[in-house]
Enzyme design. Sequence first.
Site, PDB file in Angstrom:
ATOM      1  N   SER A   9      40.628 -47.782   4.095  1.00  0.00           N
ATOM      2  CA  SER A   9      39.271 -47.586   4.684  1.00  0.00           C
ATOM      3  C   SER A   9      38.084 -47.389   3.528  1.00  0.00           C
ATOM      4  CB  SER A   9      39.321 -46.354   5.616  1.00  0.00           C
ATOM      5  OG  SER A   9      38.095 -46.083   6.033  1.00  0.00           O
ATOM      6  N   HIS A  34      38.963 -52.043   6.027  1.00  0.00           N
ATOM      7  CA  HIS A  34      38.536 -51.533   6.912  1.00  0.00           C
ATOM      8  C   HIS A  34      37.187 -50.712   6.976  1.00  0.00           C
ATOM      9  CE1 HIS A  34      39.248 -49.256  11.028  1.00  0.00           C
ATOM     10  NE2 HIS A  34      38.685 -48.316  10.408  1.00  0.00           N
ATOM     11  N   ASP A  36      34.031 -48.611   8.562  1.00  0.00           N
ATOM     12  CA  ASP A  36      33.751 -47.692   9.533  1.00  0.00           C
ATOM     13  C   ASP A  36      32.042 -47.712   9.462  1.00  0.00           C
ATOM     14  OD1 ASP A  36      36.387 -46.752  10.462  1.00  0.00           O
ATOM     15  OD2 ASP A  36      36.329 -45.721   8.473  1.00  0.00           O
ATOM     16  N   MET A  38      29.212 -45.751  11.701  1.00  0.00           N
ATOM     17  CA  MET A  38      28.871 -44.599  12.658  1.00  0.00           C
ATOM     18  C   MET A  38      27.544 -44.436  12.922  1.00  0.00           C
ATOM     19  SD  MET A  38      31.530 -42.044  10.830  1.00  0.00           S
ATOM     20  CE  MET A  38      33.257 -42.597  10.256  1.00  0.00           C
ATOM     21  N   HIS A  67      35.190 -51.338  12.668  1.00  0.00           N
ATOM     22  CA  HIS A  67      35.364 -50.412  13.329  1.00  0.00           C
ATOM     23  C   HIS A  67      33.705 -49.860  13.885  1.00  0.00           C
ATOM     24  CE1 HIS A  67      37.239 -46.137  14.432  1.00  0.00           C
ATOM     25  NE2 HIS A  67      36.819 -46.841  15.409  1.00  0.00           N
ATOM     26  N   MET A  69      31.576 -47.214  15.576  1.00  0.00           N
ATOM     27  CA  MET A  69      31.616 -46.172  16.442  1.00  0.00           C
ATOM     28  C   MET A  69      30.246 -45.905  16.798  1.00  0.00           C
ATOM     29  SD  MET A  69      34.174 -44.050  13.844  1.00  0.00           S
ATOM     30  CE  MET A  69      34.212 -45.672  12.764  1.00  0.00           C
ATOM     31  N   MET A 138      43.043 -44.352  17.751  1.00  0.00           N
ATOM     32  CA  MET A 138      42.735 -43.248  16.935  1.00  0.00           C
ATOM     33  C   MET A 138      43.610 -42.087  16.915  1.00  0.00           C
ATOM     34  SD  MET A 138      39.912 -44.522  15.616  1.00  0.00           S
ATOM     35  CE  MET A 138      39.679 -43.010  14.596  1.00  0.00           C
ATOM     36  N   ASP A 176      44.684 -45.607  13.349  1.00  0.00           N
ATOM     37  CA  ASP A 176      43.513 -45.232  12.331  1.00  0.00           C
ATOM     38  C   ASP A 176      43.267 -43.706  12.244  1.00  0.00           C
ATOM     39  OD1 ASP A 176      41.312 -45.234  10.631  1.00  0.00           O
ATOM     40  OD2 ASP A 176      39.861 -46.240  12.262  1.00  0.00           O
TER      41      ASP A 176
END
Length: 220
Positions: A9, A34, A36, A38, A67, A69, A138, A176
Amino acid sequence: MKNTLIAPSVLAADFGNLQRDLEMINTSEADWFHIDIMDGVFVPNISYGMPVLETIQKHAKKTIDVHLMIIDPDRYIKTFASLGANVLSVHYEACTHLHRTLQAIKAESMKAGVALNPHTSVTLLEDIINDIDVVCVMSVNPGFGGQSFIESTYKKVRQLKEIISRNKATTLIEVDGGVTNKNARQLAEAGADVLVAGSYVFKAENQLETIADLKKITAI
Ligand code: DX5
Ligand code: ZN
């Protein structure tokens, strides 16, 4: 033998040396990047956005696994496709019309993923499993790196594996959050196909060796 994929990540990378850390992943035995994203609304944190992803796209030589979020992810499907995402995961809890969202992701030639918060049951995917390329289970509450692994994840992965087999689906199971050498093998045994690891990889003294070790212990 099963080849469990390892996805470091980038959230845990050193952003002052981002290119160096991206090259480390390129050189390593890792399989995916990966990423992330957010928004500070769906999760109580803001990570990074488009300009950083442009840099990642420029240097990454492996699958880019994004990913999201964020609330209302449909707004950004085309944007992430143009930023090089190969897998795009949205949160189950953030989608009112999940089926439509998954079709929109596939229409942009990306693999469609669904991420589940720790409280969301895998049984909710029973009717849509054949449309999902990757389920991201998750194993921490999304929003932050470096949290501890929630032990009930093993059971969830086993249940999900059973749903996938029963429906003759080809869906991959990704786990994850809080992944280390202490839980990686047991996760692979439970049915995980992809393991995300952030702080465990980037805080290690020897990152390449840490990734190689995760590959080795999950080859079952
Ligand atoms: C959490 C993120 C994870 C995180 C994993 O919200 O979705 O991908 O970066 O980090 P570690 O491995 O440190 O738990
Ligand atoms: Zn993630």
